[in-house]
Design an enzyme around this catalytic site. Structure first.
Site, PDB file in Angstrom:
ATOM      1  N   TYR A 142     -27.292  -4.458 -42.029  1.00 22.68           N
ATOM      2  CA  TYR A 142     -28.672  -5.083 -40.688  1.00 22.68           C
ATOM      3  C   TYR A 142     -28.971  -3.885 -39.659  1.00 22.68           C
ATOM      4  O   TYR A 142     -29.662  -3.855 -38.910  1.00 22.68           O
ATOM      5  CB  TYR A 142     -27.795  -5.587 -40.516  1.00 22.68           C
ATOM      6  N   ARG A 149     -36.331   0.163 -37.520  1.00 23.47           N
ATOM      7  CA  ARG A 149     -37.775  -0.790 -36.889  1.00 23.47           C
ATOM      8  C   ARG A 149     -38.152  -0.194 -35.605  1.00 23.47           C
ATOM      9  O   ARG A 149     -38.968  -0.259 -35.853  1.00 23.47           O
ATOM     10  CB  ARG A 149     -36.991  -2.265 -37.019  1.00 23.47           C
ATOM     11  N   TYR A 202     -28.796  -6.432 -26.268  1.00 23.69           N
ATOM     12  CA  TYR A 202     -27.210  -6.302 -27.063  1.00 23.69           C
ATOM     13  C   TYR A 202     -26.680  -5.453 -26.359  1.00 23.69           C
ATOM     14  O   TYR A 202     -27.409  -4.142 -26.815  1.00 23.69           O
ATOM     15  CB  TYR A 202     -27.298  -6.817 -27.993  1.00 23.69           C
ATOM     16  N   ARG A 215     -36.939 -14.071 -28.626  1.00 25.63           N
ATOM     17  CA  ARG A 215     -36.267 -15.473 -28.959  1.00 25.63           C
ATOM     18  C   ARG A 215     -37.773 -16.109 -29.754  1.00 25.63           C
ATOM     19  O   ARG A 215     -37.266 -16.689 -30.609  1.00 25.63           O
ATOM     20  CB  ARG A 215     -35.695 -16.225 -27.568  1.00 25.63           C
ATOM     21  N   GLU A 326     -28.814 -20.397 -39.913  1.00 22.42           N
ATOM     22  CA  GLU A 326     -29.061 -19.602 -38.999  1.00 22.42           C
ATOM     23  C   GLU A 326     -31.067 -20.286 -39.194  1.00 22.42           C
ATOM     24  O   GLU A 326     -31.297 -20.711 -40.383  1.00 22.42           O
ATOM     25  CB  GLU A 326     -30.467 -18.136 -39.241  1.00 22.42           C
TER      26      GLU A 326
END
Length: 339
Positions: A142, A149, A202, A215, A326
């Protein structure tokens, strides 16, 4: 049309809409107005994620009232557009080049498509790839995906931070890196959750590159309506996973976070989408948790609402190994509607 003095009048939008169809595995989702979509469940073209509920097959499709051209291809991508909306899919095998390079190539392909279209603004992305929590050469897959990305965003001179599109990233049990994407001619309003650190902020403990998504995203979809796209949401407060190991509490916390995002969107825009008016996809790490998740979710949205009866539950790995669930959602609301 709407315009401001000195501006070029904006053409009226072709309304964008959505349908979730429950079909047998042998039925076809045939509609000339389909911009694009994806299958889930008992079909060879479906997402590589087992469908826990409902049974059969489900098709999530986006529709436009505009004139749709033929399916187009660009490298590993295929897409369709009406000049105002664009929906596509990129699939890349990462086994030879590694996931970071595959993610960079997939997103670079998307940005090339958008740069040559009338739909430059990413609204929503759905990312799926195998072994999301597996560590390869010292780095979780991940986190490799996040690095690739972000590389692509920065290479295309697009914001990898504030204003990033809504997105989710789930782990499949097999298959290629798959990125479904929806874009439009208008920029969305990015929405954050006051209960959480923005994902793109983060700390470095979560990997060398932060996740690139907001979000939620809110966008005018024509016909006097806006759509709220809530990204994949989990049991995270601040930047920490909470209620580790407890599926009931994680599901409850996730629904609290989704409510906070909806409230944040209403504060930013005056547009409020009620929980029961949204369409949900729930990703569970463990099939045995379906009963508990369904109970908590249906209590939150109402057991007899459209949100409850149309919800889809899929088996998938979550982006953090300590997360068990999720949830993502989207919903439509007339512009200016408030609680």
């Amino acid at each position: 049309m709407s315009s401001v003095p000195g501006s070029v009048p904006r053409p009226a939008l072709h309304p964008l809409s959505f349908e979730r169809l429950r079909l047998s595995g042998n039925e076809a989702a045939s509609n000339a107005a389909w911009l694009g979509g994806h299958w889930m469940g008992d079909t060879p073209d479906g997402l590589p994620l087992p469908l826990l509920a409902p049974t059969g097959a489900v098709f999530d499709g986006w529709l436009s009232s505009g004139d749709l051209g033929q399916l187009q291809r660009h490298g590993p991508a295929r897409y369709r557009t009406d000049g105002q909306w664009l929906y596509g899919l990129v699939e890349i095998d990462d086994r030879e080049i590694g996931l970071q390079a595959a993610a960079r190539d997939a997103y670079a392909t998307i940005f090339e498509i958008l740069a040559s279209s009338a739909c430059p603004h990413l609204l929503r992305l759905w990312n799926y790839f195998p072994d999301v929590n597996l560590e390869v050469q010292g780095l979780e897959r991940y986190r490799q995906f996040n690095a690739g990305r972000q590389d692509a965003f920065m290479g295309a001179q697009r914001s990898a931070f504030e204003g990033a599109p809504a997105a989710c990233a789930l782990g499949s049990r097999k298959g290629l890196l798959r990125v479904n994407f929806l874009a439009g001619c208008l920029a969305p309003l990015a929405i954050e959750n006051p209960r959480q650190v923005s994902a793109y902020r983060y700390p470095p403990s979560y990997g060398p590159r932060a996740p690139t998504f907001s979000r939620a995203a809110l966008v005018d979809v024509g016909a006097g309506c806006s759509a709220l796209f809530i990204s994949g949401t989990a049991s995270i407060v601040g930047h920490l996973s909470v209620h580790v190991g407890d599926i009931r509490l994680q599901t409850e916390e996730t629904m609290v976070n989704m409510a906070a995002v909806r409230d944040s969107a209403a504060s930013a825009s005056g547009i409020y989408v009620a929980a029961e008016d949204m369409i949900y996809t729930l990703y569970l790490r463990r099939a045995a948790d379906l009963g508990v998740v369904r109970e908590v979710f249906e209590r939150a949205v109402g057991p007899n609402t459209k949100a409850a009866t149309e919800a889809v539950y899929l088996l998938a790995d979550i982006c953090r190994a300590d997360l068990l669930i999720e949830i993502e959602a989207h919903g439509f609301q007339p512009t200016g509607a408030a609680p």
